[in-house]
Design a protein around this motif. Structure first.
Motif, PDB file in Angstrom:
ATOM      1  N   LEU A 125       0.849  -1.184   0.000  1.00  0.00           N
ATOM      2  CA  LEU A 125       0.000   0.000   0.000  1.00  0.00           C
ATOM      3  C   LEU A 125       0.886   1.236   0.000  1.00  0.00           C
ATOM      4  O   LEU A 125       1.785   1.360   0.828  1.00  0.00           O
ATOM      5  N   MET A 126       0.649   2.117  -0.940  1.00  0.00           N
ATOM      6  CA  MET A 126       1.434   3.353  -0.975  1.00  0.00           C
ATOM      7  C   MET A 126       0.507   4.506  -0.667  1.00  0.00           C
ATOM      8  O   MET A 126      -0.647   4.508  -1.068  1.00  0.00           O
ATOM      9  N   ASN A 127       1.016   5.514   0.045  1.00  0.00           N
ATOM     10  CA  ASN A 127       0.160   6.658   0.322  1.00  0.00           C
ATOM     11  C   ASN A 127       0.086   7.549  -0.913  1.00  0.00           C
ATOM     12  O   ASN A 127       0.826   7.368  -1.877  1.00  0.00           O
ATOM     13  N   ARG A 128      -0.830   8.489  -0.870  1.00  0.00           N
ATOM     14  CA  ARG A 128      -1.120   9.280  -2.069  1.00  0.00           C
ATOM     15  C   ARG A 128       0.110  10.003  -2.582  1.00  0.00           C
ATOM     16  O   ARG A 128       0.306  10.156  -3.777  1.00  0.00           O
ATOM     17  N   LYS A 129       0.919  10.472  -1.664  1.00  0.00           N
ATOM     18  CA  LYS A 129       2.086  11.257  -2.065  1.00  0.00           C
ATOM     19  C   LYS A 129       3.095  10.372  -2.801  1.00  0.00           C
ATOM     20  O   LYS A 129       3.635  10.747  -3.838  1.00  0.00           O
ATOM     21  N   GLU A 130       3.323   9.175  -2.243  1.00  0.00           N
ATOM     22  CA  GLU A 130       4.265   8.265  -2.898  1.00  0.00           C
ATOM     23  C   GLU A 130       3.730   7.785  -4.236  1.00  0.00           C
ATOM     24  O   GLU A 130       4.475   7.493  -5.156  1.00  0.00           O
ATOM     25  N   ALA A 131       2.392   7.659  -4.298  1.00  0.00           N
ATOM     26  CA  ALA A 131       1.792   6.950  -5.418  1.00  0.00           C
ATOM     27  C   ALA A 131       1.792   7.751  -6.713  1.00  0.00           C
ATOM     28  O   ALA A 131       1.944   7.198  -7.789  1.00  0.00           O
ATOM     29  N   ALA A 132       1.618   9.067  -6.605  1.00  0.00           N
ATOM     30  CA  ALA A 132       1.477   9.865  -7.825  1.00  0.00           C
ATOM     31  C   ALA A 132       2.831  10.026  -8.508  1.00  0.00           C
ATOM     32  O   ALA A 132       3.845  10.242  -7.857  1.00  0.00           O
ATOM     33  N   ARG A 133       2.803   9.915  -9.803  1.00  0.00           N
ATOM     34  CA  ARG A 133       4.036  10.124 -10.550  1.00  0.00           C
ATOM     35  C   ARG A 133       4.337  11.609 -10.652  1.00  0.00           C
ATOM     36  O   ARG A 133       3.429  12.417 -10.759  1.00  0.00           O
ATOM     37  N   ALA A 134       5.628  11.935 -10.638  1.00  0.00           N
ATOM     38  CA  ALA A 134       6.005  13.336 -10.850  1.00  0.00           C
ATOM     39  C   ALA A 134       5.840  13.672 -12.322  1.00  0.00           C
ATOM     40  O   ALA A 134       5.873  12.787 -13.176  1.00  0.00           O
ATOM     41  N   GLU A 135       5.676  14.941 -12.590  1.00  0.00           N
ATOM     42  CA  GLU A 135       5.474  15.371 -13.975  1.00  0.00           C
ATOM     43  C   GLU A 135       6.749  15.138 -14.787  1.00  0.00           C
ATOM     44  O   GLU A 135       7.855  15.417 -14.317  1.00  0.00           O
ATOM     45  N   ALA A 136       6.570  14.645 -15.995  1.00  0.00           N
ATOM     46  CA  ALA A 136       7.736  14.357 -16.827  1.00  0.00           C
ATOM     47  C   ALA A 136       8.306  15.641 -17.405  1.00  0.00           C
ATOM     48  O   ALA A 136       7.578  16.548 -17.781  1.00  0.00           O
ATOM     49  N   GLN A 137       9.626  15.713 -17.437  1.00  0.00           N
ATOM     50  CA  GLN A 137      10.315  16.853 -18.034  1.00  0.00           C
ATOM     51  C   GLN A 137      11.040  16.379 -19.287  1.00  0.00           C
ATOM     52  O   GLN A 137      11.145  15.178 -19.520  1.00  0.00           O
ATOM     53  N   PRO A 138      11.568  17.303 -20.088  1.00  0.00           N
ATOM     54  CA  PRO A 138      12.254  16.850 -21.300  1.00  0.00           C
ATOM     55  C   PRO A 138      13.476  16.011 -20.957  1.00  0.00           C
ATOM     56  O   PRO A 138      14.094  16.210 -19.911  1.00  0.00           O
TER      57      PRO A 138
END
Lengths: 333, 300, 445
Positions: C354-367
């Motif tokens: 189980l991952m919490n919401r903060k861990e679970a979301a992917r960071a925005e992709a950069q170039p």
């Protein structure tokens, strides 16, 4: 259903590395060299660096917003700041503000944003700016102030650099090499009566501290800097052995001019250097070789910028031919 | 003077040699191409969409010339008029074909189909489809990432931000079939445009059992079979809990649309219904032309 | 200390449940058995609605050679043969059994006594493994008996036991090695006999020193078994990486198999299942599952009957935390995010994370800044950034030439990318597409 589960493909964890972390890491690694230049050039260094950084960041912001019309600004990723600092490190400390601003415009505008911004530029932006300035304003770009004039800026007294002396020696001035400071003086950055050269290239020691920091933080690998420095040492050494009066010793070659700065901070630019370790070594060896060739046989006293730009152009080719060794392709024992 | 002479002579010599080489090469390596291929290619729309099944318009032109018959060959973009011109060039008979249009068979908009999870991967249907069943409880329906939109060269499909579903612009759609191939869930179908652009179709591809479908989506086909019973033309088949209307058999009577308890059957481009549908379809049928191609709307 | 030679990364280990002894989980009220719990053909159900089954009754038989039968883990009545959403996120056929009591099939040895001696021939051992429905329990679920039947021309030289458990968080194999060392060693001798080799290596990463010393000490009594401590590096548990680390041989690019370099690799969980199947007559119907997560009250290791819904495991470990953002079946590097927690435990379910919401979301992709960190991290010596870009542009021919089919989807590239680029999403798309193209081409020939 406020608490919707998130679904995506693996991996679900990340090592928390980021573009910012790498870029600001490079900036931290540049601090020792910046401090040394402030100590040696005083006001001039501060004005040049500040102008360069501010104008680079401004141009990046303006081009992103008004020409590319992208919503998200990229100035916070730190890459424009690095370009600014590196551009400043590559010019003399008495360069007028307006020339620096033009250099920043060329570096960011033509060197970087024309190609689509971070990650897309084939050439190192700071070097594009630097070489543009060198060709457009040769007088201002090659009048180097003596070190230690802390309070003066454009009015600083100028002198010859060690590289100019080395060039004179190649052209037959027998006594030129004798006026060179010792290797140790060059290493720590005290140049005696001679000029220190560009802002950031005064002290090899400060630059090497930066290298150690970047290696420790795993921002770069050793391949490019070491291969460049080793090639210069070996090739310049051979030249020196063939005619000690005309060609300076390899140690002096290593510690003068933009070699250290280029090998550690410019050639290792992620975007414009090869992707595989083998490719990096080829790239480094070629840069080292070209630098010595230009230094000894070219029209300019310093060849680092040109060597790096030339090899930047070859990077896609190197990437195409130097593939990493695939798993299982090795010899079967 | 000498200098000019030398320049003129040397350049002239180079020119002469080059001319000879070019002449020899053009004769020696000449490739004969049927001139009709070029002519056919000229009348094609040059969209190079590949909807005909050949690599680009010139590939299609070559295939038409070589085949000697236009059987089974259709430029979906140009449609019948273009095929007739091609036939005229080649001296062949144009094979009649109906114009088609892309139809999105999913009506699971945000309000009909509640989102249970949040997809956090790359916004491509192909990747979302490989990840899991989708944000809703329906593992067959539209994923809403718009692969069909980017596949369409003609700008005929766009995502409706309110419903989260793609919408086809009938006037622009050329039925090239690129979106059909792009959709990983095979939701989009090319259906005959129908008389006066009127069509009746099941807007659902869910093959789950009725109870499962009903839970996931308010407008999903639950496979109850009511439409099959009400259809007088055997146009509707039920397979794997999913009804399908055969466009070639459908007479556009719209009885099934009224019968469907889920509202999964959709009729487009019909005038609004009269308060009571009194018209008896049987009467209308008598006046219907015999040809299977012609369709009649009893409510007209 | 040994490890594999190309690439690799070091994710934070987070082995929260390493110190927790295996607990037996209560029986579920209803058990659900998906019919495709393994690679290969789905199993064919042999029970129908209303049938009464016991623990260990066969409910579905193998649907082909590369397939495995499925046994009931509970006693009770078959309520329906329907579909269930499994870890893939899609509805798959499944058998539902309503649990009544806990009555076992006769012939299953439920005692804890260690049985070491067997007079079975290698072929009989393989037959028993096949019949018990044993599959690779590390996650890939490849039927074990297939691995023990080498294709013509290939000969096994050694058995390598995978006790690496390189996935962060998971501790099921670790606990198994600590609590059932003798059973595992007997299982290894059975596998050696079945594969007709006299050498076996047990590879264990040195973040489990207790397991290394315990097994090394006990292994002295078993001839031919050697415990190999390995330097911690992900993805050491990958079959090819483990072979490289232990015997310094690299399996060539697909379609070559480990057997082509003489190795048969089995997970410790599988070894234990083999022991139980051969010596205790117990088919595969329960396994150890790690339930873990930073926000979870009580991360644990459970001996779980197959078919138990994951929600029951989460309840037993302290309940679903408020801030749960992602439920992962398996580990964080290669596990599958699940759309709901009613997914049943299958043969390959090594953990629930189980991952919490903060861990679970992917960071925005950069170039992509072309830093080449993915190239250095790739354990297969590929260029992930290139594969991802080419896949994005649908250049399938080029991407095939760049050896996309060698990718093991370990996730090291994406893990290490400073620009947070979703490389593996694109690479998987490329792999699937190129795989389809290759199959179509082979079918034409």
């Amino acid at each position: 259903m406020a608490n919707k589960l998130i679904v995506s493909l693996s991996p679900h964890v990340h090592n928390d590395d980021s573009v910012q972390r790498n870029m600001y890491g490079v900036l931290i690694a540049l601090i020792p060299a910046l401090l040394v230049s402030l100590i040696y050039f005083g006001v001039g260094a501060a004005v040049v660096t500040l102008t360069s950084v501010v104008s680079c960041v401004f141009f990046e912001w303006a081009i992103t917003k008004f020409i590319l019309k992208r919503e998200k600004s990229t100035i916070l990723d730190g890459s424009a700041i690095i370009t600014g600092v590196l551009l400043a490190f590559n010019v003399p400390s008495n360069l007028p503000v307006w020339i620096i601003v033009i250099g920043a415009l060329v570096a960011i505008g033509i060197g970087k944003m024309t190609f689509g911004g971070l990650g897309c530029n084939p050439f190192n932006p700071a070097l594009v700016g630097r070489v543009f300035l060198l060709i457009s304003f040769p007088v201002q770009m090659t009048s180097w102030p003596k070190i230690g004039q802390l309070a003066s800026y454009v009015d600083a007294e100028t002198a010859a650099t060690p590289l100019a002396l080395m060039k004179m020696a190649v052209h037959g001035d027998v006594s030129a090499l004798e006026q060179l400071p010792s290797a140790w003086e060059l290493f720590i950055g005290s140049h005696g009566d001679l000029a220190g050269g560009s802002l950031g290239e005064v002290s090899a020691l400060a630059l090497l501290i930066g290298l150690a920091y970047m290696l420790w933080r795993k921002i770069i690998t050793w391949h490019i800097p070491v291969s460049i420095l080793a090639t210069v040492f070996v090739f310049a050494g051979l030249m020196h052995l063939s005619d000690p009066a005309a060609y300076a010793s390899p140690v002096v070659h290593l510690f003068t001019g933009g070699l250290m700065l280029g090998a550690i901070f410019m050639a290792t630019d992620y975007v414009t250097s090869p992707m595989t370790h083998k490719g990096m070594l080829i790239y480094g060896v070629c840069i080292g070789f070209l630098t010595v060739v230009i230094r000894n046989f070219g029209a300019y006293p310093e060849g680092m910028s040109f060597a790096i730009l030339i090899m930047n152009a070859f990077t896609p080719l190197i990437n195409n031919y130097c593939k990493p060794k695939r798993f299982g392709e090795g010899k079967k024992k | 003077m000498d200098l000019i002479l030398v320049a003129v002579i040397s350049l002239g010599a180079i020119g002469l040699v080059s001319a000879v080489v070019l002449f020899v090469a053009s004769k020696k390596f000449a490739v004969y191409e049927d001139p009709r291929i070029g002519k056919v290619a000229e009348v094609l729309p040059q969209a190079n969409c590949g909807g005909c099944g050949y690599p680009g318009c010139s590939g299609f032109a070559e295939a038409c010339v070589k085949a000697g018959s236009l059987e089974g060959k259709l430029c979906p973009v140009g449609g019948q008029p273009v095929m007739e011109r091609v036939a005229a060039i080649l001296g062949l008979d144009a094979v009649a074909s109906e114009p088609k249009v892309a139809v999105v068979r999913c009506n699971g908009s945000c309000e009909h189909r509640p989102r249970m999870t949040r997809y956090d991967g790359v916004k491509l249907c192909a990747i979302a489809n490989a990840t899991y069943g989708g944000e809703t409880g329906c593992t067959f329906g539209c994923l809403g990432c718009g692969d069909c939109v980017s596949a369409c060269q003609f700008g005929a499909i766009r995502m409706n931000p309110e419903t989260g579903l793609p919408e086809v612009d009938e006037d622009i759609c050329t039925a090239c079939g690129a979106c059909v191939k792009a959709c990983p869930r095979h939701i989009i179908e090319l259906r005959p445009k129908g008389k006066k652009n009127r069509r009746v179709y099941v807007s659902c591809v869910n093959k789950d059992k009725g109870a499962v479908t009903r839970k996931a989506c308010e407008v999903g086909c639950i496979g109850c079979g009511k439409c099959v019973k009400v259809c007088e033309f055997d146009a509707i088949t039920l397979e794997n809990n999913l009804a399908y209307i055969d466009p070639n058999k459908c007479r556009l009577c719209r009885k099934c649309e009224q019968e469907c308890p889920q509202g999964a059957i959709i009729a487009v481009n019909f005038p609004p219904r009269k308060p009571k549908t009194e018209a008896a379809p049987t009467e209308q049928l008598a006046t219907r032309p015999a040809s299977g191609e012609e369709k009649q709307n009893p409510n007209e | 200390m040994k490890t594999f030679r190309i690439g690799g990364v070091h994710p934070a280990e987070n082995k929260l449940s390493a110190g927790k002894a295996i607990q037996v989980l209560d029986l579920p009220k209803q058990a659900v058995f998906p019919l495709s719990q393994h690679i290969g053909a789905p199993a064919v159900p042999v029970v129908k609605r209303g049938d009464v089954v016991k623990v260990g009754t066969k409910i579905a038989e193998a649907g082909g050679f590369v397939s495995a039968p499925i046994y009931s883990s509970v006693s009770g009545k078959v309520s329906k043969v329907d579909t269930v959403i499994d870890a893939s996120g899609y509805r798959k056929p499944a058998v539902y059994i309503d649990v009544e009591g806990d009555e076992w099939e006769e012939g299953i040895d439920r005692s804890q006594t260690l049985v070491c001696e067997t007079s079975l021939s290698p072929e009989e051992i393989v037959a028993k493994i096949k019949d018990a429905g044993v599959v690779g329990m590390g996650g890939a679920c490849f039927p074990t008996h297939v691995k023990l039947c080498p294709p013509p021309g290939a000969k096994a030289e050694c058995v390598i036991i995978n006790g690496v458990e390189c996935e962060p968080y998971l501790t099921a194999d670790h606990r198994l090695m600590l609590e059932k060392p003798d059973e595992i060693l007997v299982g290894v001798t059975l596998l050696m006999k079945a594969a007709k080799v006299d050498k076996a290596y047990i590879g264990i990463e040195n973040n489990k020193p207790d397991a290394i010393s315990l097994l090394a000490e006990k292994a002295q009594a078993y001839p031919g078994i050697e415990v190999v401590p390995l330097k911690v590096k992900y993805p050491q548990g990958g079959e090819k990486q483990l072979i490289d680390a232990v015997i310094r041989r690299q399996v060539p690019a697909p379609p070559a198999l480990p057997i082509n370099v003489g190795a048969v690799v089995q997970n410790v969980g599988t070894v234990y299942a083999v022991y139980e199947a051969v010596m205790k007559n117990k088919p595969l119907f329960e396994r150890i599952v790690t339930v873990t997560g930073k926000s979870l009250k009580n991360p644990s290791n459970f001996l779980t009957r197959m078919g138990t819904p994951m929600s029951q495991l989460i309840e037993a470990a302290g309940g679903m935390p408020e801030d749960t953002g992602k439920v992962i079946g398996g580990g964080p590097m290669m596990g599958k995010a699940l759309a709901n927690t009613e997914v049943p435990i299958c043969k390959g379910s090594s953990g629930v994370l189980l991952m919490n919401r903060k861990e679970a979301a992917r960071a925005e992709a950069q170039p992509c800044i072309r830093c080449a960190k993915c190239v250095s991290a790739c354990p297969m010596g590929l260029e992930p950034f290139l594969l991802a870009t080419l896949s994005m542009h649908k250049e399938w021919e080029r991407v095939e030439k760049e050896d996309i089919m060698s990718c093991i989807e370990c996730g090291s590239c994406q893990f290490t990318c400073p620009s947070h680029r979703p490389m593996l999403d694109y690479i998987r798309l490329g792999k699937t597409t190129v795989g389809g193209i290759i199959r179509a081409r082979n079918a034409k020939k």
